[in-house]
Design a protein around this motif. Structure first.
Motif, mmCIF file in Angstrom:
data_model
loop_
_atom_site.group_PDB
_atom_site.id
_atom_site.type_symbol
_atom_site.label_atom_id
_atom_site.label_comp_id
_atom_site.label_asym_id
_atom_site.label_seq_id
_atom_site.Cartn_x
_atom_site.Cartn_y
_atom_site.Cartn_z
ATOM 1 N N GLU A 191 54.722 47.640 38.094
ATOM 2 C CA GLU A 191 55.905 47.245 38.215
ATOM 3 C C GLU A 191 55.832 45.707 38.299
ATOM 4 O O GLU A 191 55.477 45.180 39.373
ATOM 5 N N THR A 192 56.474 45.138 37.251
ATOM 6 C CA THR A 192 56.574 43.547 37.267
ATOM 7 C C THR A 192 57.515 43.037 38.389
ATOM 8 O O THR A 192 57.360 41.913 38.794
ATOM 9 N N LYS A 193 58.382 43.868 38.863
ATOM 10 C CA LYS A 193 59.446 43.096 39.763
ATOM 11 C C LYS A 193 58.554 42.864 41.169
ATOM 12 O O LYS A 193 59.583 42.352 41.989
ATOM 13 N N TYR A 194 57.768 43.521 41.323
ATOM 14 C CA TYR A 194 56.860 43.182 42.587
ATOM 15 C C TYR A 194 55.868 41.818 42.336
ATOM 16 O O TYR A 194 55.336 41.345 43.392
ATOM 17 N N ASN A 195 55.903 41.165 41.387
ATOM 18 C CA ASN A 195 54.952 39.928 41.099
ATOM 19 C C ASN A 195 55.124 38.854 42.122
ATOM 20 O O ASN A 195 54.224 38.521 42.660
ATOM 21 N N ASP A 196 56.455 38.737 42.436
ATOM 22 C CA ASP A 196 56.470 37.579 43.689
ATOM 23 C C ASP A 196 55.987 37.675 45.009
ATOM 24 O O ASP A 196 55.886 36.982 45.800
ATOM 25 N N PHE A 213 43.053 45.145 38.349
ATOM 26 C CA PHE A 213 43.890 45.965 38.035
ATOM 27 C C PHE A 213 43.493 47.375 37.598
ATOM 28 O O PHE A 213 42.855 47.590 36.615
ATOM 29 N N GLN A 214 43.818 48.352 38.059
ATOM 30 C CA GLN A 214 43.152 49.904 37.893
ATOM 31 C C GLN A 214 44.051 50.712 37.302
ATOM 32 O O GLN A 214 43.753 51.766 37.094
ATOM 33 N N GLY A 215 45.266 50.346 36.878
ATOM 34 C CA GLY A 215 46.328 51.413 36.659
ATOM 35 C C GLY A 215 45.886 52.056 35.480
ATOM 36 O O GLY A 215 45.298 51.375 34.833
ATOM 37 N N GLU A 216 46.246 53.516 35.482
ATOM 38 C CA GLU A 216 46.042 54.301 34.161
ATOM 39 C C GLU A 216 46.896 53.926 33.214
ATOM 40 O O GLU A 216 46.796 54.068 31.882
ATOM 41 N N ALA A 217 48.168 53.535 33.519
ATOM 42 C CA ALA A 217 49.290 53.229 32.734
ATOM 43 C C ALA A 217 49.156 51.685 32.632
ATOM 44 O O ALA A 217 48.583 51.062 33.314
ATOM 45 N N PRO A 218 49.889 51.089 31.274
ATOM 46 C CA PRO A 218 49.556 49.828 31.085
ATOM 47 C C PRO A 218 50.043 49.054 32.305
ATOM 48 O O PRO A 218 51.237 49.168 32.705
ATOM 49 N N MET A 219 49.534 47.826 32.588
ATOM 50 C CA MET A 219 49.870 47.046 33.535
ATOM 51 C C MET A 219 50.023 45.595 32.951
ATOM 52 O O MET A 219 50.005 44.645 33.643
ATOM 53 N N ASP A 220 50.668 45.525 31.708
ATOM 54 C CA ASP A 220 50.960 44.297 31.176
ATOM 55 C C ASP A 220 51.942 43.529 31.820
ATOM 56 O O ASP A 220 53.215 43.845 32.089
ATOM 57 N N GLY A 221 51.652 42.230 32.081
ATOM 58 C CA GLY A 221 52.577 41.311 33.002
ATOM 59 C C GLY A 221 52.610 41.345 34.698
ATOM 60 O O GLY A 221 53.146 40.498 35.318
ATOM 61 N N GLY A 234 46.836 46.241 28.791
ATOM 62 C CA GLY A 234 47.813 45.109 28.869
ATOM 63 C C GLY A 234 46.970 44.096 29.519
ATOM 64 O O GLY A 234 46.034 44.406 30.110
ATOM 65 N N LYS A 235 47.912 42.954 29.568
ATOM 66 C CA LYS A 235 47.479 41.868 30.215
ATOM 67 C C LYS A 235 47.627 41.463 31.520
ATOM 68 O O LYS A 235 48.968 41.658 31.798
ATOM 69 N N GLY A 236 46.914 41.491 32.402
ATOM 70 C CA GLY A 236 47.263 41.443 33.899
ATOM 71 C C GLY A 236 46.962 39.808 34.135
ATOM 72 O O GLY A 236 46.403 39.064 33.584
ATOM 73 N N LYS A 250 35.497 36.898 34.678
ATOM 74 C CA LYS A 250 36.658 37.766 34.606
ATOM 75 C C LYS A 250 37.091 38.442 33.256
ATOM 76 O O LYS A 250 36.177 38.232 32.029
ATOM 77 N N GLU A 251 37.544 39.688 33.265
ATOM 78 C CA GLU A 251 37.449 40.290 32.037
ATOM 79 C C GLU A 251 38.725 39.948 31.293
ATOM 80 O O GLU A 251 39.469 38.825 31.530
ATOM 81 N N GLU A 252 38.335 40.001 29.932
ATOM 82 C CA GLU A 252 39.247 39.217 28.881
ATOM 83 C C GLU A 252 40.636 39.565 29.113
ATOM 84 O O GLU A 252 41.452 38.598 28.386
ATOM 85 N N ASN A 253 40.926 40.529 29.383
ATOM 86 C CA ASN A 253 42.510 40.908 29.332
ATOM 87 C C ASN A 253 43.069 40.434 30.691
ATOM 88 O O ASN A 253 44.301 40.992 31.141
#
Length: 328
Positions: free
Chosen positions: A155-160, A180-188, A214-216, A235-238
């Motif tokens: 969830e990107t809503k938690y970013n702040d 970033f370890q999520g099995e689902a995409p964590m883009d953003g 996705g891009k973390g 750092k990992e490229e993504n």
């Protein structure tokens, strides 16, 4: 005979009392829910006391350790909550495997997890959050064989709210100091790291890792030091870096941290930092001395301190005296 029986009973009673003193169990934490605080005496009782609302506050009172020989060594909080380590050590490093402090789900009212003020020493991941946001402050986190901190929430809503502040994180596993370890995409998905050190001491992993699709995003604040075996494992490229500029520091370095009385020390690491040397402070300009006035002095106040009017009165008195003397 009766005396012997009485003596034996007295000894039994004394031993029983002493046993109660010797084997008394101290609480490991205080748990507060809805303004009510209770003490808990075991890890299982502690985790079971966490409310599904996410509003639980935990204050650790003594060293917490779990030792198991199988893969069940992890300590799982069922919901997000606030954990004040209170200067204590929280460890399962002697277990075969398992996350040492894991938040399994977001609370129904409060989705924010907090870990602060202590040492975390893990057989596997130091701190892991599956759902919700995470805040880690004033902690030393050592994971010799795994990840320092891992995030699974997409969830990107938690970013702040995602932040690591004033922490020292050392990891030796293939998945990095932070991941970033999520099995689902964590883009953003974003987390901010500031006033902290993150070291990956194993060349097989990244200091900043992204195992998810996705891009973390990692926002770097002030005073961040990152260590890696080589530049390729920084750092990992993504992962996208934002915030303060990260600069390489010339030379090789040693990182060390102590957990449970054991020093973990590694040499020959490369270093990058966002630290900026403060600009030299210019010396203050001396005050300009006051120049005496060149104007006409105030004649009404002579330098003797006697006023002109007083001098006039004195002159008149002298003249009057002369006239009277002359008449006589």
């Amino acid at each position: 005979m009766k005396k012997l029986i009485a003596l034996a009973l007295a000894l039994v009673l004394a031993v029983t009392c002493l046993s109660g003193v010797v084997f008394a169990i101290d609480p490991i934490a205080e748990v507060t829910n809805d303004g009510k605080t209770s003490k808990v005496y075991s890890i299982d009782d502690l985790t079971a006391a966490v409310s599904e609302t996410g509003n639980t506050k935990v204050k650790v009172l003594s060293r917490v350790e779990r030792i198991v020989t199988d893969a069940s060594g992890q300590i799982v909080f069922p919901y997000t909550c606030e954990v004040d380590l209170n200067g204590q050590t929280w460890t399962n490093v002697k277990s075969k495997s398992g996350n040492v402090l894991k938040f399994n789900a977001a609370g129904s009212q409060n989705t924010h997890a907090v870990v602060k003020n202590g040492t975390i020493l893990g057989a596997s991941v130091g701190v892991s959050i599956m759902e919700g946001s995470i805040e880690i402050r004033d902690c030393v986190i050592i994971s010799p064989k795994s990840i320092g901190v891992s995030m699974y929430s997409t969830e990107t809503k938690y970013n702040d709210k995602n932040i690591i502040d004033n922490c020292y994180i050392m990891a030796g596993g293939a998945n990095g100091g932070f991941s970033f370890q999520g099995e689902a995409p964590m883009d953003g998905v974003k987390i901010k790291i500031q006033n902290s050190t993150v070291a990956q001491v194993n060349g097989a992993g990244y200091t900043l890792n992204n195992k998810a699709k996705g891009k973390g995003i990692i926002e770097l604040g002030e005073n961040v030091d990152l260590y890696a075996i080589e530049e390729a494992t920084l750092k990992e490229e993504n992962i996208t870096l934002e915030g303060k500029e990260l600069k390489p520091v010339e030379g090789t370095f040693t990182v060390a941290a102590t957990g449970d009385g054991v020093e973990y020390k590694f040499d020959g690491l490369m270093k990058w930092t966002t630290y900026v040397e403060p600009a030299p402070v210019a010396p203050s300009t001396p005050a300009v001395p006051t120049v005496p006035s060149t104007g006409t002095p105030d004649v009404s106040v002579p330098t003797t301190g006697v006023s002109v009017m007083a001098l006039g009165v004195m002159a008149m008195v002298s003249l009057a005296g002369a006239v009277i003397t002359k008449k006589h």
